[in-house]
Design an enzyme around this catalytic site. Structure first.
Site, mmCIF file in Angstrom:
data_model
loop_
_atom_site.group_PDB
_atom_site.id
_atom_site.type_symbol
_atom_site.label_atom_id
_atom_site.label_comp_id
_atom_site.label_asym_id
_atom_site.label_seq_id
_atom_site.Cartn_x
_atom_site.Cartn_y
_atom_site.Cartn_z
ATOM 1 N N CYS A 114 0.850 -1.199 0.000
ATOM 2 C CA CYS A 114 0.000 0.000 0.000
ATOM 3 C C CYS A 114 0.880 1.241 0.000
ATOM 4 O O CYS A 114 1.954 1.249 0.599
ATOM 5 C CB CYS A 114 -0.898 0.009 1.239
ATOM 6 S SG CYS A 114 -2.101 1.369 1.262
ATOM 7 N N CYS A 121 -0.616 1.231 10.599
ATOM 8 C CA CYS A 121 -1.037 0.045 9.838
ATOM 9 C C CYS A 121 0.163 -0.747 9.344
ATOM 10 O O CYS A 121 1.093 -0.181 8.755
ATOM 11 C CB CYS A 121 -1.891 0.480 8.645
ATOM 12 S SG CYS A 121 -2.425 -0.896 7.602
ATOM 13 N N CYS A 342 -7.842 -6.276 11.144
ATOM 14 C CA CYS A 342 -7.606 -5.000 10.465
ATOM 15 C C CYS A 342 -6.191 -4.498 10.695
ATOM 16 O O CYS A 342 -5.722 -4.441 11.822
ATOM 17 C CB CYS A 342 -8.570 -3.932 10.980
ATOM 18 S SG CYS A 342 -10.280 -4.393 10.862
HETATM 19 N N1 SAH Z 1 -6.957 1.481 2.398
HETATM 20 C C1 SAH Z 1 -8.370 1.280 2.692
HETATM 21 C C2 SAH Z 1 -8.737 -0.180 2.795
HETATM 22 C C3 SAH Z 1 -8.084 -0.909 3.958
HETATM 23 S S1 SAH Z 1 -9.242 -1.024 5.234
HETATM 24 C C4 SAH Z 1 -8.745 2.035 3.941
HETATM 25 O O1 SAH Z 1 -7.843 2.506 4.631
HETATM 26 O O2 SAH Z 1 -9.932 2.205 4.214
HETATM 27 C C5 SAH Z 1 -8.255 -1.410 6.594
HETATM 28 C C6 SAH Z 1 -8.832 -0.809 7.844
HETATM 29 O O3 SAH Z 1 -8.049 -1.242 8.955
HETATM 30 C C7 SAH Z 1 -8.809 0.714 7.864
HETATM 31 O O4 SAH Z 1 -10.025 1.201 8.358
HETATM 32 C C8 SAH Z 1 -7.701 1.037 8.860
HETATM 33 O O5 SAH Z 1 -7.953 2.256 9.505
HETATM 34 C C9 SAH Z 1 -7.786 -0.149 9.780
HETATM 35 N N2 SAH Z 1 -6.536 -0.455 10.473
HETATM 36 C C10 SAH Z 1 -5.277 -0.302 10.017
HETATM 37 N N3 SAH Z 1 -4.390 -0.715 10.935
HETATM 38 C C11 SAH Z 1 -5.104 -1.149 11.987
HETATM 39 C C12 SAH Z 1 -4.761 -1.727 13.238
HETATM 40 N N4 SAH Z 1 -3.497 -1.938 13.558
HETATM 41 N N5 SAH Z 1 -5.760 -2.048 14.086
HETATM 42 C C13 SAH Z 1 -7.050 -1.871 13.730
HETATM 43 N N6 SAH Z 1 -7.430 -1.356 12.564
HETATM 44 C C14 SAH Z 1 -6.468 -0.989 11.696
#
Ligand code: SAH
Length: 360
Positions: A114, A121, A342
């Protein structure tokens, strides 16, 4: 004759008809092929027993039905399964299958890695390797659907009920391929997913949200994660380009069908965005937008410094929002033990049962 496109699974029925026409075949063969690939999840031409052997032979010399190799799978104690695929050029991508009492959802990836750089993330730490092709996006659905149907013994064509584009990558940063994949997944001769059962999540690429609204009809989710620009820009670089005001404006002009809402994902990070003040600001920000908030307790990673919140805190935050007439839900953290939750998709093994698993 032009040479055939390599990946038949990446073609709409219309495009496939053209290819079949060029081969001098009758048009109905295209529909047969399309159904084999998308409804039955055929992985080779050999399986397509109602196609003439000679046609299968010619096709197999010039085209493929499968772009992804299933590399590994891990199953969580809660039933979530993370499937890792290898692309033809060796990239690893992950999809997450989440069965529950009333639905079977697949979380689909749209990019290898990404480019968005959100600092909380794990996928972001990979950087962007490349966009996935429409065939690779659809291929995840075909492969998991086929596997679930086989393992759970479903009679019908399609055990999967819902798709969420919340896997690796930023879907709106690969919009053309996403759109092509959606057309295939929505097709009546394919999976025939209704727009109500598909959700695309974005970090907030504002101009692309407008295009998404104009050119697709599936549901939208926004990863909000903060309530001030200062706070959001610290964790999501995209906010420096399109700030909260620009993002929420785009949400306000987003055309919603009757009864529909935009989902806002809000990852709760202890001491960062989980205060009562944050809850109040969040309700204020979303005022006037038909909205639903998914609160996601942060999934910790050793190399990232954010901390999760206790369930009680998430619940209290939710209650504050509800009191301010904002519908909010605390999302279960599925697949945490296998790093399938997530923000954990980064081609690593989870700490839990790391054994190879079948789906489910
Ligand atoms: N790029 C898009 C699709 C990925 S969705 C987007 O950001 O919406 C992935 C989701 O996981 C996003 O809502 C992000 O905020 C969440 N996320 C990322 N890292 C995380 C973590 N360590 N714990 C919980 N949620 C997380």
């Amino acid at each position: 004759m032009d040479s055939l496109p390599v990946d038949l699974g990446a073609l709409t029925l219309e495009d496939l008809s053209e290819v079949v026409g060029k081969l001098g075949e009758r048009p109905y063969r295209a529909r047969q092929l399309f159904r084999w690939i998308h409804q039955r999840g055929a992985e080779s031409f050999d399986e397509m027993t109602d196609l003439p052997r000679e046609l299968r032979q010619r096709l197999s010399e010039q085209a493929a039905v499968r772009t992804l190799d299933r590399d590994a799978a891990q199953r969580s104690l809660d039933g979530t399964v993370k499937v890792r695929f290898r692309t033809r050029d060796g990239k690893l991508i992950e999809s997450v299958y989440m069965p529950s009492a009333d639905r079977r959802t697949l979380c689909v990836s749209t990019q290898a890695g990404c480019a968005m750089g959100c600092i909380f993330c794990l996928t972001a730490t990979l950087g962007l390797e490349r966009n996935l092709t429409p065939g690779e996006i659809v291929g995840q659905v075909n492969a998991v659907n086929r596997e679930v149907r086989r393992d759970e013994g479903h009679e019908g064509w399609r055990p999967l009920t819902n798709l969420v584009f919340m896997g690796m990558g930023e879907p709106l940063n690969n919009f053309e391929n996403l759109k092509a994949a959606l057309a295939i997944l929505r097709s009546e001769d394919g999976h025939n997913f209704s727009q109500r059962h598909i959700t695309v999540s974005t970090v907030g690429l504002v101009p692309m949200i407008d295009r998404f609204a104009a050119e697709t009809d599936v549901k939208l989710a926004i990863s909000l994660n903060a309530t001030t620009d200062e706070q959001r820009s610290r964790i999501m670089p995209v906010n420096r380009k399109w700030n909260l005001e620009a993002l929420l404006e785009a949400c306000r002009r987003f055309p919603l069908r009757q009864g529909r809402r935009i989902t806002f994902e809000y990852v709760l990070m202890r001491g960062f965005n989980d205060s009562d003040e944050d809850a109040r600001r969040l309700a204020e920000l979303l005022r006037g937008i038909p909205a639903k908030v998914n609160l996601i307790p942060y999934n910790e990673a050793p190399e990232l410094s954010f901390r999760s919140v206790a369930f009680e805190r998430a619940e209290a935050f939710r209650e504050l929002l509800s009191g301010l007439h904002l519908a909010a839900f605390v999302r279960k953290n599925r697949g945490r033990d296998i790093a399938a939750a997530c923000g954990q998709l980064a081609n690593r093994q989870g700490s839990g049962p790391a054994a190879q698993a079948a789906v489910p």
